[in-house]
Scaffold this active site. Structure first.
Site, PDB file in Angstrom:
ATOM      1  N   PRO A  16       0.919  -1.140  -0.061  1.00  0.00           N
ATOM      2  CG  PRO A  16       0.113  -0.854   2.104  1.00  0.00           C
ATOM      3  CD  PRO A  16       0.910  -1.743   1.194  1.00  0.00           C
ATOM      4  CG  MET A  17       3.615   2.385  -1.741  1.00  0.00           C
ATOM      5  SD  MET A  17       4.773   2.329  -3.241  1.00  0.00           S
ATOM      6  CE  MET A  17       3.874   1.427  -4.378  1.00  0.00           C
ATOM      7  CB  ALA A  18      -0.032   7.541   0.588  1.00  0.00           C
ATOM      8  CD  GLN A  70      -1.284  -0.109   5.420  1.00  0.00           C
ATOM      9  OE1 GLN A  70      -0.875   1.002   4.966  1.00  0.00           O
ATOM     10  NE2 GLN A  70      -0.290  -1.153   5.573  1.00  0.00           N
ATOM     11  CB  CYS A 101       3.416   4.848   7.753  1.00  0.00           C
ATOM     12  SG  CYS A 101       3.599   6.324   6.704  1.00  0.00           S
ATOM     13  CE  LYS A 140       4.791  -2.369   4.621  1.00  0.00           C
ATOM     14  NZ  LYS A 140       4.631  -1.676   3.510  1.00  0.00           N
ATOM     15  N   GLY A 200      10.978  -4.257   1.776  1.00  0.00           N
ATOM     16  CA  GLY A 200      12.244  -3.634   1.883  1.00  0.00           C
ATOM     17  C   GLY A 200      13.380  -3.908   0.848  1.00  0.00           C
TER      18      GLY A 200
END
Length: 318
Positions: A16-18, A70, A101, A140, A200
């Site tokens: 998930p990425m904003a 998420q 985050c 996460k 990562g």
């Protein structure tokens, strides 16, 4: 890979990425081989207050299933209420909790990786959601410098009822700098009984294979390396299945993907939710003649002009 009763076809996941993992982008990643995709992180408070900009982040379609949504927050009660609403509205296959985050926007309010300082609150949040939802709950986290404290949090998350755990091998203080430490991830996988997913420094075929083999995790999650590069999932999936590097023409592939992304934004009426030129920069990141490409995108006045200019550059690069 199996999470609770959910059979996931494969073990390469989109993080998930904003402002990145909207429906069109997720759909492209799924078509290229992502085993499951996750929405942009959603604020539990914003769900409760029915913020429309937030709620559109859960927009989905059958072709991208299975879908993970998420959420983030710092109150077990609010997060549970929000998750129940998300479960009812979107019927995701997984609801994931963000404890990783490092962005100041979240940590200043005690959310995201700030919660790693209060393991007991992490336990309460996971436990509350796991008890109230029928959807599998996952989490996460990021690692702490102290491996034993990281392990303590991982065990708490498992005992609270989480169905899987994703571990980003960087600390909160590192943000996205330095190298990910997969020693912590490997140890967590050795000690937990639920699926563990490594995150990562996974940016190509060889790094994907290396992290999977070293950590012995059930899966890998790809984040920033996939920004503007959904075809990465095709490359990695192909390599993990065959052991061969997939040959392709990068310039043509990037332009084709950008064109398809714009088309999907139109199809799902989401064009107004993105910054067109910024998205185009992501899709062309790392290409030859990068400075000229950036200038061309900045000077373009329409999507058609962006694509035409890129196509011309591609032709001259041959």
């Amino acid at each position: 890979m199996k999470i609770a009763d959910l059979d996931i076809p494969g073990n390469v996941l989109l993080a998930p990425m904003a402002n990145v993992t909207n429906l069109p982008f997720r759909l492209m990643c799924r078509r290229y081989g992502a085993s499951i995709t996750y929405s942009e992180m959603i604020s539990a408070d914003a769900v409760i207050y029915e913020n429309q900009k937030t709620l559109v982040r859960g927009k989905s379609c059958e072709d991208e299933r299975p879908l993970g949504i998420q959420i983030f927050g710092n109150s077990p009660e609010v997060m549970t209420k929000a998750a129940l609403r998300i479960e009812e509205m979107y019927r995701p296959e997984i609801i994931d909790i963000n404890f990783g985050c490092p962005a100041r926007l979240l940590t200043k309010d005690g959310c995201g990786s700030a919660l790693l300082r209060t393991p007991e609150l992490i336990y309460e949040i996971v436990s509350s959601l796991s008890e109230e939802l029928s959807t599998p709950v996952t989490a996460k986290i990021r690692i702490l410098e102290d491996m034993e404290k990281t392990l303590e949090i991982a065990h708490l998350i498992e005992s609270a009822g989480a169905a899987a755990l994703t571990v980003h091998g960087r600390t909160r203080q590192q943000q996205y700098a330095g190298k990910a430490n997969h020693d912590h991830v490997r140890r967590i996988k050795q000690e937990l009984g639920i699926p563990v997913i490594a995150n990562g420094d996974i940016f190509d075929e060889l790094s994907a294979e290396r992290v999977l083999e070293y950590t012995e995790c059930d899966g890998i999650m790809i984040g920033r390396a996939a920004m503007g590069n959904p075809f990465l999932f095709k490359r990695i999936s192909h390599y993990l299945e065959t052991g061969e590097i997939l040959e392709y023409r990068e310039c043509d592939q990037r332009i084709a993907d950008l064109s398809e992304y714009f088309r999907l934004l139109e199809e799902f009426d989401l064009m107004h939710t993105v910054h067109i030129k910024a998205q185009a920069q992501w899709f062309t990141r790392g290409m030859r003649n990068g400075r000229h490409i950036r200038r061309s995108i900045a000077a373009s006045e329409s999507i058609e002009e962006i694509l035409w200019n890129l196509d011309e550059m591609c032709k001259h690069a041959d």
